[in-house]
Write a protein that holds these residues in place. Structure first.
Motif, PDB file in Angstrom:
ATOM      1  N   PRO A  81       0.802  -1.231   0.000  1.00 31.30           N
ATOM      2  CA  PRO A  81       0.000   0.000   0.000  1.00 31.30           C
ATOM      3  C   PRO A  81       0.830   1.274   0.000  1.00 31.30           C
ATOM      4  O   PRO A  81       0.292   2.361  -0.227  1.00 31.30           O
ATOM      5  CB  PRO A  81      -0.825  -0.129   1.288  1.00 31.30           C
ATOM      6  N   GLY A  82       2.135   1.139   0.240  1.00 30.97           N
ATOM      7  CA  GLY A  82       2.991   2.326   0.294  1.00 30.97           C
ATOM      8  C   GLY A  82       3.560   2.752  -1.045  1.00 30.97           C
ATOM      9  O   GLY A  82       4.354   3.694  -1.106  1.00 30.97           O
ATOM     10  N   ILE A  83       3.182   2.093  -2.119  1.00 32.59           N
ATOM     11  CA  ILE A  83       3.711   2.455  -3.442  1.00 32.59           C
ATOM     12  C   ILE A  83       3.270   3.877  -3.810  1.00 32.59           C
ATOM     13  O   ILE A  83       2.089   4.186  -3.806  1.00 32.59           O
ATOM     14  CB  ILE A  83       3.247   1.459  -4.525  1.00 32.59           C
ATOM     15  N   LYS A  84       4.252   4.694  -4.132  1.00 25.04           N
ATOM     16  CA  LYS A  84       3.966   6.087  -4.470  1.00 25.04           C
ATOM     17  C   LYS A  84       4.515   6.504  -5.837  1.00 25.04           C
ATOM     18  O   LYS A  84       4.314   7.645  -6.254  1.00 25.04           O
ATOM     19  CB  LYS A  84       4.560   7.018  -3.393  1.00 25.04           C
ATOM     20  N   ARG A  85       5.192   5.582  -6.495  1.00 24.30           N
ATOM     21  CA  ARG A  85       5.791   5.940  -7.793  1.00 24.30           C
ATOM     22  C   ARG A  85       5.871   4.709  -8.688  1.00 24.30           C
ATOM     23  O   ARG A  85       6.236   3.628  -8.237  1.00 24.30           O
ATOM     24  CB  ARG A  85       7.188   6.527  -7.576  1.00 24.30           C
ATOM     25  N   VAL A 104      -7.054   0.517 -14.801  1.00 22.83           N
ATOM     26  CA  VAL A 104      -5.779   0.565 -14.067  1.00 22.83           C
ATOM     27  C   VAL A 104      -5.331   2.020 -13.904  1.00 22.83           C
ATOM     28  O   VAL A 104      -4.866   2.432 -12.836  1.00 22.83           O
ATOM     29  CB  VAL A 104      -4.693  -0.249 -14.792  1.00 22.83           C
ATOM     30  N   ALA A 105      -5.493   2.803 -14.963  1.00 27.67           N
ATOM     31  CA  ALA A 105      -5.100   4.210 -14.900  1.00 27.67           C
ATOM     32  C   ALA A 105      -5.862   4.948 -13.797  1.00 27.67           C
ATOM     33  O   ALA A 105      -5.278   5.733 -13.037  1.00 27.67           O
ATOM     34  CB  ALA A 105      -5.355   4.876 -16.257  1.00 27.67           C
ATOM     35  N   ARG A 106      -7.145   4.679 -13.693  1.00 25.54           N
ATOM     36  CA  ARG A 106      -7.940   5.355 -12.658  1.00 25.54           C
ATOM     37  C   ARG A 106      -7.509   4.898 -11.263  1.00 25.54           C
ATOM     38  O   ARG A 106      -7.539   5.698 -10.306  1.00 25.54           O
ATOM     39  CB  ARG A 106      -9.429   5.075 -12.886  1.00 25.54           C
ATOM     40  N   MET A 107      -7.110   3.642 -11.129  1.00 25.18           N
ATOM     41  CA  MET A 107      -6.621   3.168  -9.830  1.00 25.18           C
ATOM     42  C   MET A 107      -5.315   3.857  -9.458  1.00 25.18           C
ATOM     43  O   MET A 107      -5.077   4.184  -8.283  1.00 25.18           O
ATOM     44  CB  MET A 107      -6.434   1.645  -9.852  1.00 25.18           C
ATOM     45  N   GLY A 112      -3.034   8.009  -5.659  1.00 27.52           N
ATOM     46  CA  GLY A 112      -2.110   9.126  -5.475  1.00 27.52           C
ATOM     47  C   GLY A 112      -0.682   8.794  -5.882  1.00 27.52           C
ATOM     48  O   GLY A 112       0.274   9.312  -5.293  1.00 27.52           O
ATOM     49  N   ILE A 113      -0.532   7.959  -6.907  1.00 27.83           N
ATOM     50  CA  ILE A 113       0.793   7.499  -7.336  1.00 27.83           C
ATOM     51  C   ILE A 113       1.350   8.413  -8.428  1.00 27.83           C
ATOM     52  O   ILE A 113       0.619   8.857  -9.320  1.00 27.83           O
ATOM     53  CB  ILE A 113       0.705   6.044  -7.850  1.00 27.83           C
ATOM     54  N   ASP A 114       2.654   8.688  -8.344  1.00 25.45           N
ATOM     55  CA  ASP A 114       3.347   9.452  -9.380  1.00 25.45           C
ATOM     56  C   ASP A 114       3.830   8.505 -10.468  1.00 25.45           C
ATOM     57  O   ASP A 114       4.068   7.318 -10.211  1.00 25.45           O
ATOM     58  CB  ASP A 114       4.564  10.190  -8.802  1.00 25.45           C
ATOM     59  N   THR A 115       4.012   9.039 -11.678  1.00 28.02           N
ATOM     60  CA  THR A 115       4.543   8.231 -12.778  1.00 28.02           C
ATOM     61  C   THR A 115       5.793   8.903 -13.335  1.00 28.02           C
ATOM     62  O   THR A 115       5.901  10.136 -13.357  1.00 28.02           O
ATOM     63  CB  THR A 115       3.511   8.048 -13.900  1.00 28.02           C
ATOM     64  N   HIS A 116       6.724   8.070 -13.810  1.00 27.65           N
ATOM     65  CA  HIS A 116       7.986   8.596 -14.338  1.00 27.65           C
ATOM     66  C   HIS A 116       8.485   7.699 -15.467  1.00 27.65           C
ATOM     67  O   HIS A 116       8.421   6.473 -15.369  1.00 27.65           O
ATOM     68  CB  HIS A 116       9.042   8.655 -13.229  1.00 27.65           C
ATOM     69  N   VAL A 117       8.975   8.318 -16.545  1.00 25.75           N
ATOM     70  CA  VAL A 117       9.588   7.577 -17.647  1.00 25.75           C
ATOM     71  C   VAL A 117      11.061   7.983 -17.709  1.00 25.75           C
ATOM     72  O   VAL A 117      11.365   9.161 -17.944  1.00 25.75           O
ATOM     73  CB  VAL A 117       8.904   7.866 -18.993  1.00 25.75           C
ATOM     74  N   PRO A 118      11.978   7.051 -17.486  1.00 20.66           N
ATOM     75  CA  PRO A 118      13.405   7.382 -17.515  1.00 20.66           C
ATOM     76  C   PRO A 118      13.902   7.593 -18.941  1.00 20.66           C
ATOM     77  O   PRO A 118      13.166   7.399 -19.916  1.00 20.66           O
ATOM     78  CB  PRO A 118      14.059   6.154 -16.876  1.00 20.66           C
ATOM     79  N   PHE A 153       0.579   6.587 -18.103  1.00 20.53           N
ATOM     80  CA  PHE A 153       1.492   7.618 -17.608  1.00 20.53           C
ATOM     81  C   PHE A 153       0.719   8.845 -17.144  1.00 20.53           C
ATOM     82  O   PHE A 153       1.018   9.434 -16.099  1.00 20.53           O
ATOM     83  CB  PHE A 153       2.477   8.011 -18.709  1.00 20.53           C
ATOM     84  N   MET A 154      -0.289   9.239 -17.910  1.00 20.63           N
ATOM     85  CA  MET A 154      -1.047  10.438 -17.576  1.00 20.63           C
ATOM     86  C   MET A 154      -1.841  10.301 -16.287  1.00 20.63           C
ATOM     87  O   MET A 154      -2.310  11.302 -15.727  1.00 20.63           O
ATOM     88  CB  MET A 154      -1.984  10.789 -18.737  1.00 20.63           C
ATOM     89  N   ALA A 155      -1.984   9.085 -15.798  1.00 21.21           N
ATOM     90  CA  ALA A 155      -2.714   8.868 -14.548  1.00 21.21           C
ATOM     91  C   ALA A 155      -1.939   9.366 -13.340  1.00 21.21           C
ATOM     92  O   ALA A 155      -2.512   9.579 -12.264  1.00 21.21           O
ATOM     93  CB  ALA A 155      -3.028   7.383 -14.376  1.00 21.21           C
ATOM     94  N   GLY A 156      -0.646   9.556 -13.487  1.00 19.81           N
ATOM     95  CA  GLY A 156       0.175   9.971 -12.353  1.00 19.81           C
ATOM     96  C   GLY A 156      -0.247  11.307 -11.778  1.00 19.81           C
ATOM     97  O   GLY A 156      -0.549  12.252 -12.519  1.00 19.81           O
ATOM     98  N   VAL A 157      -0.243  11.390 -10.459  1.00 25.41           N
ATOM     99  CA  VAL A 157      -0.553  12.668  -9.810  1.00 25.41           C
ATOM    100  C   VAL A 157       0.527  13.682 -10.171  1.00 25.41           C
ATOM    101  O   VAL A 157       0.243  14.848 -10.441  1.00 25.41           O
ATOM    102  CB  VAL A 157      -0.639  12.474  -8.279  1.00 25.41           C
ATOM    103  N   ARG A 158       1.754  13.194 -10.189  1.00 23.18           N
ATOM    104  CA  ARG A 158       2.881  13.997 -10.694  1.00 23.18           C
ATOM    105  C   ARG A 158       3.510  13.186 -11.814  1.00 23.18           C
ATOM    106  O   ARG A 158       3.863  12.020 -11.631  1.00 23.18           O
ATOM    107  CB  ARG A 158       3.884  14.276  -9.568  1.00 23.18           C
TER     108      ARG A 158
END
Length: 244
Positions: free
Chosen positions: A111-115, A133-136, A141-147, A160-165
């Motif tokens: 439950p602690g996943i934030k990114r 999945v995107a709505r979940m 409140g999870i952030d998304t990042h593409v390296p 990707f657009m689902a990310g809060v940040r």
């Protein structure tokens, strides 16, 4: 006595000759055996290799069924998602109809996943499941990042657009194109008022895009046919507010 000695000596020679032939024969047989062993050895030693190869092929097949191989540092995998640590997950692979249930299990276990770091996502084979999945991701409140070496395409961009940040490194890929249904229809083949079109626009608004930007971005993605892909530039990413 001399004649007897000669006979004895002759007999001994015959015995030595016979023994020599036996020895030669034995040596020849040993040599032949060694030759046979040398010839057969590669075949014998190759048998376990074939068995291992079959085992590896079976393992590879099972991995292909479940998703990409588990990263070395990962704790656990849930479909295309791999938990790297209690606060971070990675995405490697496309989503399908099983992904929502697997994603719920992941959030329940961690439950602690934030990114979520998105390494490789070619899209989805189930648009509805992908948006679920995107709505979940958004609700959690999870952030998304593409390296820099990451690539998200088609439905992967929606995830990707689902990310809060939403962040990315220079060199990250964002590929877009039109959707296509089971009948071969694309977005351009149905009215703008079609529920499918409305759902995508509504989703873009739900993740923070203003209504006008949401409609413009949807039209932008559909301008590229399904069998092609357009990789967005940094200016386009900024224009449609895809990244922060």
């Amino acid at each position: 006595m001399e004649q007897g000695s000669l006979q004895t000596e002759s007999a001994q020679r015959r015995i030595y000759t016979v023994l020599g032939r036996v020895a030669d024969l034995s040596i020849a047989r040993v040599t032949d055996s060694l030759r046979i062993a040398i010839l057969v050895a590669p075949i014998l030693f190759s048998l376990p290799g074939i068995a291992r190869a079959e085992t590896f092929e079976t393992t590879d097949y099972e991995v292909a069924e479940q998703g990409p191989a588990l990263p070395a540092a990962a704790l656990q995998r849930f479909g295309p998602f791999s938990v790297i640590n209690p606060a971070t997950a990675e995405l490697n692979g496309e989503t399908d109809s099983d992904t929502p249930a697997l994603f719920r299990k992941m959030l329940a276990a961690y439950p602690g996943i934030k990114r979520i770091t998105m390494i490789e996502c070619a899209g989805t084979v189930d648009d509805e499941a992908n948006l679920e999945v995107a709505r979940m991701i958004r609700r959690a409140g999870i952030d998304t990042h593409v390296p820099a070496n990451g690539s998200v395409r088609s439905g992967g961009v929606e995830l990707f657009m689902a990310g809060v940040r939403r962040t990315h490194d220079h060199g990250a890929e964002f590929g877009v194109h039109s959707w296509e249904d089971d009948e071969g229809r694309q977005a351009r083949d149905v009215p703008a008022s079609d529920p499918v079109n409305r759902e995508y626009v509504a989703y873009y608004q739900s993740v923070g895009l203003p209504a006008e930007t949401a409609r413009a971005f949807y039209a932008f993605t559909n301008a590229t046919p399904f069998d092609h892909i357009h990789y967005m530039t940094e200016m386009e990413l900024a224009r449609f507010r895809i990244t922060d």
